[in-house]
Each structure stands twice: as C-alpha cells, then as structure tokens.
Design a protein around this motif. Structure first.
Motif, short mmCIF file in Angstrom:
data_model
loop_
_atom_site.label_atom_id
_atom_site.label_comp_id
_atom_site.label_asym_id
_atom_site.label_seq_id
_atom_site.Cartn_x
_atom_site.Cartn_y
_atom_site.Cartn_z
N THR A 1 34.01 37.25 42.45
CA THR A 1 33.40 38.38 41.76
C THR A 1 34.08 39.66 42.22
OG1 THR A 1 31.30 37.21 41.65
CG2 THR A 1 31.24 39.57 41.24
N VAL A 2 34.59 40.42 41.25
CA VAL A 2 35.35 41.63 41.54
C VAL A 2 34.76 42.78 40.73
CG1 VAL A 2 37.64 42.70 41.52
CG2 VAL A 2 37.42 40.25 41.90
N ASN A 3 34.63 43.95 41.35
CA ASN A 3 34.20 45.14 40.65
C ASN A 3 35.43 46.00 40.38
OD1 ASN A 3 32.55 47.04 39.49
ND2 ASN A 3 31.92 47.96 41.42
N PHE A 4 35.89 46.02 39.11
CA PHE A 4 37.08 46.76 38.71
C PHE A 4 36.71 48.18 38.29
CE2 PHE A 4 38.52 42.38 38.16
CZ PHE A 4 39.77 42.44 38.74
N GLU A 5 37.63 49.12 38.52
CA GLU A 5 37.41 50.53 38.18
C GLU A 5 37.07 50.72 36.71
OE1 GLU A 5 40.40 52.81 41.28
OE2 GLU A 5 41.27 51.92 39.45
N GLN A 6 37.79 50.06 35.83
CA GLN A 6 37.63 50.29 34.39
C GLN A 6 36.88 49.18 33.66
OE1 GLN A 6 38.50 53.28 33.22
NE2 GLN A 6 39.19 53.72 35.30
N ALA A 7 36.72 48.02 34.27
CA ALA A 7 36.09 46.89 33.59
C ALA A 7 34.73 46.53 34.18
CB ALA A 7 37.00 45.67 33.63
N GLY A 8 34.39 47.11 35.32
CA GLY A 8 33.13 46.78 35.96
C GLY A 8 33.19 45.43 36.65
N LYS A 9 32.03 44.81 36.79
CA LYS A 9 31.94 43.53 37.50
C LYS A 9 32.46 42.40 36.62
CE LYS A 9 28.21 42.53 39.85
NZ LYS A 9 26.85 42.02 40.20
N VAL A 10 33.41 41.64 37.16
CA VAL A 10 34.01 40.52 36.44
C VAL A 10 34.05 39.32 37.38
CG1 VAL A 10 36.08 39.66 35.27
CG2 VAL A 10 35.47 42.08 35.08
N VAL A 11 33.68 38.15 36.87
CA VAL A 11 33.78 36.92 37.64
C VAL A 11 35.06 36.22 37.24
CG1 VAL A 11 32.70 34.71 38.21
CG2 VAL A 11 31.27 36.74 37.79
N ILE A 12 35.92 35.97 38.22
CA ILE A 12 37.25 35.39 38.00
C ILE A 12 37.24 33.94 38.48
CG2 ILE A 12 39.70 35.54 38.65
CD1 ILE A 12 38.80 38.02 37.12
N ASN A 13 37.83 33.04 37.70
CA ASN A 13 38.02 31.66 38.13
C ASN A 13 39.34 31.62 38.91
OD1 ASN A 13 38.60 28.96 38.47
ND2 ASN A 13 37.88 28.38 36.45
N GLY A 14 39.24 31.57 40.23
CA GLY A 14 40.41 31.59 41.11
C GLY A 14 41.31 30.37 40.96
N ALA A 15 40.81 29.31 40.32
CA ALA A 15 41.65 28.14 40.07
C ALA A 15 42.63 28.41 38.93
CB ALA A 15 40.79 26.93 39.75
N LEU A 16 42.29 29.39 38.10
CA LEU A 16 43.14 29.70 36.94
C LEU A 16 43.90 31.01 37.08
CD1 LEU A 16 40.66 28.71 34.09
CD2 LEU A 16 42.49 27.33 35.09
N ILE A 17 43.33 31.96 37.81
CA ILE A 17 43.93 33.29 37.95
C ILE A 17 44.17 33.59 39.42
CG2 ILE A 17 43.59 35.77 37.58
CD1 ILE A 17 43.85 34.21 34.97
N SER A 18 45.38 34.00 39.74
CA SER A 18 45.71 34.40 41.11
C SER A 18 45.73 35.93 41.16
CB SER A 18 47.08 33.85 41.53
OG SER A 18 47.03 32.46 41.62
N LEU A 19 44.72 36.49 41.78
CA LEU A 19 44.63 37.94 41.90
C LEU A 19 45.71 38.46 42.82
CD1 LEU A 19 40.75 38.18 42.20
CD2 LEU A 19 42.16 38.77 40.22
N GLU A 20 46.13 39.69 42.57
CA GLU A 20 47.16 40.32 43.39
C GLU A 20 46.48 41.17 44.45
OE1 GLU A 20 49.55 42.54 40.65
OE2 GLU A 20 50.12 40.75 39.53
N LEU A 21 46.67 40.80 45.70
CA LEU A 21 46.11 41.55 46.81
C LEU A 21 46.90 42.82 46.99
CD1 LEU A 21 44.05 41.53 49.14
CD2 LEU A 21 45.78 40.37 50.52
N ILE A 22 46.21 43.97 47.09
CA ILE A 22 46.90 45.22 47.27
C ILE A 22 46.38 45.90 48.54
CG2 ILE A 22 47.36 45.57 44.83
CD1 ILE A 22 45.12 47.59 44.79
N SER A 23 47.17 46.80 49.05
CA SER A 23 46.74 47.56 50.23
C SER A 23 46.40 48.97 49.77
CB SER A 23 47.85 47.57 51.27
OG SER A 23 48.96 48.28 50.80
N GLN A 24 45.76 49.73 50.63
CA GLN A 24 45.40 51.11 50.29
C GLN A 24 46.64 51.92 49.93
OE1 GLN A 24 42.57 52.34 49.75
NE2 GLN A 24 41.05 51.25 50.93
N SER A 25 47.78 51.66 50.58
CA SER A 25 49.00 52.43 50.31
C SER A 25 49.62 52.10 48.97
CB SER A 25 50.02 52.19 51.43
OG SER A 25 50.38 50.83 51.49
N ASN A 26 49.35 50.89 48.43
CA ASN A 26 49.89 50.48 47.11
C ASN A 26 49.02 50.94 45.96
OD1 ASN A 26 51.93 49.21 48.41
ND2 ASN A 26 51.12 47.16 48.14
N ARG A 27 47.91 51.51 46.25
CA ARG A 27 46.95 51.90 45.22
C ARG A 27 47.49 53.05 44.46
NH1 ARG A 27 40.63 53.39 45.72
NH2 ARG A 27 40.32 53.20 43.52
#
Length: 79
Positions: free
Chosen positions: A53-79
C-alpha cells in the motif's frame, strides 16, 4: 484463480531480480511506480506479502501487487 496464480508466477520469473526490491520495502520509504510517473512520489504505508500500500502525491492511496509491479525505490536526494 489458477490463471491469476499463473500470471503472478510468470511475472515473478521474468522480473525476479527487480522483485527483490519489493521484498525489502518498509513503511516510510519513498517509491515511484515504473509505469505511472504522473502519480509522483509515493510513501510506502504497509507491506503484507505481495500487497504493497502506497500513498502517492497525485494518485492517493494505491494497493500494488508486488508480484506484478516492481516499485522503484528512491532516496530523498533523487526526489
């Protein structure tokens, strides 16, 4: 149901090295959805199995199936 399980297994096999990132996600980490850049940065709220479960800035709360989607981990400096 068997069809969905097959797709999850196939996705994991094809994308196994990227799925490793999802396995280490913890609440509070910042991520981006690889196919939805317009959603902006999201903060991981919870991880239960492959359900992320991820809370996105523009999409709000979204539940992601991690078996199908690989989220990209970012750091504060990459934001």
């Amino acid at each position: 149901m068997k069809w969905f399980q097959y797709l999850c297994t196939l996705a994991k096999a094809l994308n196994h090295k990227d799925d490793v990132v999802n396995e280490f996600l913890t609440p509070g980490q910042l991520v981006k959805h690889p196919d939805q850049s317009d959603w902006g940065v999201g903060q991981v709220q919870s991880v239960v199995g492959h359900k992320i479960t991820v809370n996105f800035e523009q999409a709000g709360k979204v539940v992601i199936n991690g078996a199908l989607i690989s989220l990209e981990l970012i750091s504060q400096s990459n934001r």
